[in-house]
Scaffold this motif. Structure first.
Motif, mmCIF file in Angstrom:
data_model
loop_
_atom_site.group_PDB
_atom_site.id
_atom_site.type_symbol
_atom_site.label_atom_id
_atom_site.label_comp_id
_atom_site.label_asym_id
_atom_site.label_seq_id
_atom_site.Cartn_x
_atom_site.Cartn_y
_atom_site.Cartn_z
ATOM 1 N N ARG A 172 36.675 89.732 -29.238
ATOM 2 C CA ARG A 172 36.060 88.555 -29.871
ATOM 3 C C ARG A 172 34.751 88.175 -29.184
ATOM 4 N NH1 ARG A 172 39.359 84.863 -32.924
ATOM 5 N NH2 ARG A 172 37.960 83.236 -32.179
ATOM 6 N N LEU A 173 34.776 88.189 -27.858
ATOM 7 C CA LEU A 173 33.567 87.811 -27.117
ATOM 8 C C LEU A 173 32.448 88.818 -27.355
ATOM 9 C CD1 LEU A 173 34.993 86.593 -23.688
ATOM 10 C CD2 LEU A 173 33.900 85.209 -25.456
ATOM 11 N N ARG A 181 41.372 78.422 -28.718
ATOM 12 C CA ARG A 181 42.605 79.109 -29.093
ATOM 13 C C ARG A 181 43.504 79.353 -27.889
ATOM 14 N NH1 ARG A 181 42.431 82.698 -34.060
ATOM 15 N NH2 ARG A 181 40.734 81.814 -35.253
ATOM 16 N N ASP A 182 43.037 78.872 -26.722
ATOM 17 C CA ASP A 182 43.843 78.990 -25.514
ATOM 18 C C ASP A 182 44.092 80.432 -25.105
ATOM 19 O OD1 ASP A 182 44.418 76.878 -23.977
ATOM 20 O OD2 ASP A 182 46.024 76.109 -25.226
ATOM 21 N N ILE A 183 43.223 81.324 -25.556
ATOM 22 C CA ILE A 183 43.332 82.700 -25.070
ATOM 23 C C ILE A 183 42.740 82.670 -23.673
ATOM 24 C CG2 ILE A 183 42.808 85.110 -25.553
ATOM 25 C CD1 ILE A 183 41.990 84.236 -28.383
ATOM 26 N N LYS A 184 43.553 82.955 -22.684
ATOM 27 C CA LYS A 184 43.075 82.847 -21.304
ATOM 28 C C LYS A 184 42.018 83.929 -21.026
ATOM 29 C CE LYS A 184 44.670 79.393 -19.100
ATOM 30 N NZ LYS A 184 44.124 78.675 -20.266
ATOM 31 N N VAL A 185 40.909 83.471 -20.485
ATOM 32 C CA VAL A 185 39.894 84.427 -20.042
ATOM 33 C C VAL A 185 40.247 84.819 -18.613
ATOM 34 C CG1 VAL A 185 37.468 84.706 -19.465
ATOM 35 C CG2 VAL A 185 38.122 83.470 -21.518
ATOM 36 N N HIS A 186 40.226 86.104 -18.344
ATOM 37 C CA HIS A 186 40.568 86.578 -17.008
ATOM 38 C C HIS A 186 39.610 85.955 -15.989
ATOM 39 C CE1 HIS A 186 41.492 89.409 -13.772
ATOM 40 N NE2 HIS A 186 42.627 89.552 -14.412
ATOM 41 N N PRO A 187 40.146 85.414 -14.878
ATOM 42 C CA PRO A 187 39.277 84.735 -13.893
ATOM 43 C C PRO A 187 38.122 85.622 -13.417
ATOM 44 C CG PRO A 187 41.592 84.683 -13.180
ATOM 45 C CD PRO A 187 41.564 85.349 -14.506
ATOM 46 N N VAL A 188 38.376 86.921 -13.320
ATOM 47 C CA VAL A 188 37.321 87.821 -12.852
ATOM 48 C C VAL A 188 36.146 87.787 -13.826
ATOM 49 C CG1 VAL A 188 36.691 90.217 -12.387
ATOM 50 C CG2 VAL A 188 38.885 89.334 -11.601
ATOM 51 N N LEU A 189 36.468 87.710 -15.127
ATOM 52 C CA LEU A 189 35.409 87.682 -16.137
ATOM 53 C C LEU A 189 34.621 86.376 -16.041
ATOM 54 C CD1 LEU A 189 33.976 88.847 -18.604
ATOM 55 C CD2 LEU A 189 35.685 87.725 -20.011
ATOM 56 N N ALA A 190 35.351 85.254 -15.920
ATOM 57 C CA ALA A 190 34.689 83.950 -15.810
ATOM 58 C C ALA A 190 33.756 83.949 -14.598
ATOM 59 C CB ALA A 190 35.727 82.838 -15.687
ATOM 60 N N GLU A 191 34.272 84.471 -13.487
ATOM 61 C CA GLU A 191 33.486 84.526 -12.267
ATOM 62 C C GLU A 191 32.244 85.389 -12.429
ATOM 63 O OE1 GLU A 191 35.007 85.774 -8.155
ATOM 64 O OE2 GLU A 191 36.543 84.455 -9.007
ATOM 65 N N ILE A 214 32.366 81.888 -29.500
ATOM 66 C CA ILE A 214 32.668 81.975 -28.066
ATOM 67 C C ILE A 214 33.528 80.769 -27.661
ATOM 68 C CG2 ILE A 214 31.648 81.904 -25.742
ATOM 69 C CD1 ILE A 214 29.222 83.453 -26.956
ATOM 70 N N ALA A 215 33.123 79.587 -28.134
ATOM 71 C CA ALA A 215 33.888 78.373 -27.811
ATOM 72 C C ALA A 215 35.297 78.459 -28.391
ATOM 73 C CB ALA A 215 33.164 77.140 -28.352
ATOM 74 N N ASP A 216 35.409 79.135 -29.534
ATOM 75 C CA ASP A 216 36.704 79.255 -30.204
ATOM 76 C C ASP A 216 37.719 80.014 -29.341
ATOM 77 O OD1 ASP A 216 38.147 78.639 -32.567
ATOM 78 O OD2 ASP A 216 38.131 80.776 -33.053
ATOM 79 N N VAL A 217 37.230 80.931 -28.514
ATOM 80 C CA VAL A 217 38.118 81.654 -27.587
ATOM 81 C C VAL A 217 38.812 80.642 -26.683
ATOM 82 C CG1 VAL A 217 38.140 83.203 -25.580
ATOM 83 C CG2 VAL A 217 36.840 83.838 -27.623
#
Lengths: 204, 204
Positions: B73-74, A94-104, A88-91
């Motif tokens: 990945r997640l 690797r600078d793969i942007k997580v969509h803000p909606v998902l983070a939220e 999970i941390a590797d995501v």
């Protein structure tokens, strides 16, 4: 508690904290926490090797094969949890942007994760965590403290927060704003009084 | 939040609850909870297949390959967590006895897990979880409710506990006795008042 049990417990605690940290790094796009997860993964592997050595050494002495198998199975399962946290941390790394909606949405699911800096005027500064009753009075657990270059992983009740410490905590969304005010010294009363309407307290 | 994010969130929540349940089954040598972990593992696999189908279908439409890779990945990392929980529960199902000292020490590490039955006279019965403020007033989160043959996994604030429900909760050891008294109707005040000596409250 013997050495094997102490080690197994350390593996359990560390792998669980790694999961919290991995999600924190995802939510806050924080590469530094993600790096910390990778370091902890090495630590878990190290603990597990120690544990397996002791367990195998004892089998010939105690003749308790079942217990040995249990311990090795458990420690392996916990190492797998640590590996997943690493993925999970590797995501993040690797600078793969997580969509803000998902983070939220990760942030808003059941329990929430918060990152706060302890202000000099905070009632949480200079007191042992146990004496602040933060966990019982607000539902918020401090999972990790960052003090300069030093990380305090899973601080116990004896740990003392210092002004300038960055804390990562896990707790209920309903008292998120209260935690923020406590850390920033905007309120001195640790006890959280919920809004009678049942609305979550989100403002700081 | 779109369908992919909802699914990913469900996978995350379920795999985390599976871990709590797996440890609960270990602590209480409870085969029923262990069985429940195995059922949830199937559920996570099902959710993940759905998620991957949607993600792959969308790649051709949105051309957002990075996002698709992140999600897959997640979801894989979370499925690994679920698998680890299954392995822990499997220790219980294989009837490999966990040494009582180990069970006790898992119970005593940082956060604790409790199993309680809700008495008819409990202040927690008949009220929405949100309105009881259990989490903020005591630090205890209900992770699962067992009602007869039905399991309510990760109940939200709207969930109402009924007399006879068995709850599994996760929280601080310092207010363990208080939770017990609340569930058994021995106190009506949800708010936990810590002992001035800082000693954990363990008696019920």
């Amino acid at each position: 508690m013997d050495e094997t049990e102490k080690l197994l417990l350390q593996v359990k605690d560390t792998s669980e904290i790694m999961l919290d940290l991995a999600y924190s790094s995802l939510i806050f796009s924080d590469r530094e926490i993600a790096d910390e997860v990778l370091l902890l993964a090495d630590y878990v592997k190290e603990l597990n090797s120690q544990l397996e050595e002791i367990v195998i050494e004892r089998v010939s002495r105690d003749k308790d094969l079942n217990r040995a198998i249990t311990y090795i199975r458990l420690s392996r399962a916990m190492e797998d949890i640590a590996d997943s946290a690493e993925k999970i941390a590797d995501v993040v790394l690797r600078d793969i942007k997580v969509h803000p909606v998902l983070a939220e949405s990760i942030l808003e699911s059941g329990t929430s994760i918060a990152r706060e800096v302890i202000a000099p005027g905070s009632v949480l500064a200079g007191t042992r965590l146990r004496e602040t009753s933060l966990a019982t009075d607000t539902g918020w657990f401090v999972i990790v403290v960052k003090r300069g270059q030093k990380w305090i992983i899973g601080p116990d009740g004896e740990a003392v927060l210092e002004p300038g410490d960055t804390i990562f905590a896990r707790g209920p969304l309903e008292s998120r704003g209260h935690l923020c005010r406590l850390c920033r010294g905007r309120t001195q009363q640790v006890q959280f009084v919920p809004d009678p309407s049942g609305e979550p307290d989100l403002r700081c």
